[in-house]
Design an enzyme around this catalytic site. Structure first.
Site, PDB file in Angstrom:
ATOM      1  N   HIS A  64      43.230  21.893  45.530  1.00 32.18           N
ATOM      2  CA  HIS A  64      43.461  21.436  46.911  1.00 32.18           C
ATOM      3  C   HIS A  64      43.442  22.644  47.854  1.00 32.18           C
ATOM      4  O   HIS A  64      44.484  23.145  48.247  1.00 32.18           O
ATOM      5  CB  HIS A  64      44.808  20.697  46.951  1.00 32.18           C
ATOM      6  N   CYS A  66      47.319  19.712  55.509  1.00 41.41           N
ATOM      7  CA  CYS A  66      46.452  19.204  54.430  1.00 41.41           C
ATOM      8  C   CYS A  66      45.361  18.245  54.892  1.00 41.41           C
ATOM      9  O   CYS A  66      44.467  17.901  54.121  1.00 41.41           O
ATOM     10  CB  CYS A  66      47.304  18.512  53.371  1.00 41.41           C
ATOM     11  N   GLY A 118      51.814  18.278  54.999  1.00 45.97           N
ATOM     12  CA  GLY A 118      53.032  19.079  55.065  1.00 45.97           C
ATOM     13  C   GLY A 118      53.741  18.895  56.399  1.00 45.97           C
ATOM     14  O   GLY A 118      53.087  18.794  57.439  1.00 45.97           O
ATOM     15  N   CYS A 157      48.518  13.082  52.231  1.00 47.51           N
ATOM     16  CA  CYS A 157      49.802  13.404  52.856  1.00 47.51           C
ATOM     17  C   CYS A 157      49.663  14.764  53.522  1.00 47.51           C
ATOM     18  O   CYS A 157      48.709  15.504  53.265  1.00 47.51           O
ATOM     19  CB  CYS A 157      50.922  13.405  51.823  1.00 47.51           C
TER      20      CYS A 157
END
Length: 404
Positions: free
Chosen positions: A359, A102, A391, A389
């Protein structure tokens, strides 16, 4: 009152890494939205071309292009190279893709910034793209993983579905469904208000694409120029009616998690002395970035630990920051990160975030920068932070100075 750290940060130096341009496409719903019939390299082309054309930079001067991309086979490496060539960037510029999940679109910008800082290049593009229409789902995962490696509990935790990591954060830190829904509703309300007022227009590059009507199978040309996941009229009460998506008694659902989306964004960076010499506009400067690792089963807590690290590196306190763009992977983790750091909610995601807009995994890190500079230009804010954050259990954050 500015702190000494902030005052120092605002000084200009010939060796600064500056942002010359930052643009994004609209973000559209995967499999339903404006880009559902467009491949990622075509979406990417639009922003790669825009960042140099809009500032009249000769593309021959671009030395390297880094593209964040998460889902495609082969890391999308050939597709990114093809996109750069189609965008009019000559074959003398190099291209690579990068996948830090991300944060890929921030990792790419950080890579180019570091190359400029160390004198390897003078001008480059950090970008990000994702077509979750074409990449998202089981097909993006390997068929199997080594049993030996999976015998390590934390390694196995990397396979926990993202929605369950959200439930883990909510349970571990007591983030109630009501608090999550309230946060999510405000994201929709801020994004809808910003969209209605035309505030996203300056950062969005309109893209002309072909789209197929699912009922008639008729193909037509459309211009994609607004985020189609943004909805008006969403309230905490309307979200309260939605069923949990990952656990029967869970708190995470379709309305308080990020949308699955398609989109691209790009950031043109240069050394300040070179930008000056070429007469390029300077939007602001890249200060620094930081990454941290966190337990994979609560991967969403990443920003809570990445933001203090980047502030310490930049010699800043949290009060020196005028506003924050924190990716809303899930309301649970965004709320936890904000509360853990003691940040005022009114400084976060002033135009909404991924819950309302979407996203596209590889794109978000670059998209936040385009949105951040657009907000800073309108508000006169000087310093902002972007964070997300990641993954498998990480966080990343970066500090930018606005000079518009």
């Amino acid at each position: 009152m500015s702190s000494a750290g902030k005052t120092k940060l605002l000084q200009k130096n010939d060796n600064d890494v500056v942002i010359v341009a930052a643009y994004r496409t609209a973000i559209t719903k995967a499999r339903k939205g404006g880009f559902k019939d467009t491949l990622p390299e075509e979406i990417l082309t639009a922003v790669l071309r825009a960042v140099y054309e809009k500032v009249s930079l000769d593309p021959k001067l671009i030395e390297d292009v880094a593209v964040g991309n998460v889902l495609p086979p082969g890391g999308g490496a050939s597709a990114a190279r093809m996109a750069a060539l189609y965008a009019g960037i000559p074959n003398t510029a190099a291209v690579n893709t990068v996948n830090r999940q991300c944060s890929s679109g921030l990792t790419s910008v950080n890579q180019i910034a570091m190359q400029i800082m160390t004198g390897q290049i003078d001008i480059g593009i950090g970008a990000g793209v994702e077509s979750m229409t074409h990449g998202y789902g089981a097909g993006a995962q390997p068929a199997a993983f080594s049993d030996k490696v999976l015998s390590c509990e934390e390694a196995e935790d990397c396979l926990i579905p993202m929605g369950i990591t959200s439930e883990n954060v909510a349970a571990q830190y007591g983030i109630s469904r009501a608090v999550q829904d309230d946060f999510a509703a405000k994201s929709f309300q801020k994004a809808a208000a910003a969209q209605k007022a035309g505030k996203f227009a300056a950062e969005i590059v309109p893209v002309t694409v072909k789209v197929v009507d699912p009922k008639t199978e008729e193909e037509k040309e459309i211009v994609v120029d607004s985020d189609d996941g943004v909805r008006e009229g969403v309230t905490a009460a309307s979200l309260a009616k939605l069923k949990p998506a990952f656990k029967k008694d869970g708190t995470t659902h379709a309305g308080n998690a990020s949308q699955v989306s398609d989109g691209a964004a790009a950031v043109l960076l240069a050394r300040r002395s070179v930008a000056k010499k070429l007469g390029l506009p300077v939007v602001g400067k890249f200060v620094t970035a930081a990454v941290v690792g966190v337990p994979p089963k609560i991967m969403g807590v990443g920003p809570a630990f990445a933001i203090p690290k980047v502030l310490a590196k930049a010699g800043l306190s949290k009060d020196d920051i005028d506003f924050y763009e924190i990716n809303e992977a899930f309301a649970s983790q965004a709320v936890f990160s904000i509360q853990h750091l003691g940040l005022p909610f009114e400084k976060i995601n002033l135009r909404g975030g991924a819950i309302a807009m979407g996203h596209p995994l590889g794109c978000t890190g670059s998209r936040q920068i385009a949105t951040g500079f657009s907000i800073a230009k309108e508000s006169g804010a000087k310093v902002f932070v972007t964070s997300m954050c990641i993954g498998s259990g990480m966080g990343m954050a970066a500090v930018f100075v606005n000079e518009q």
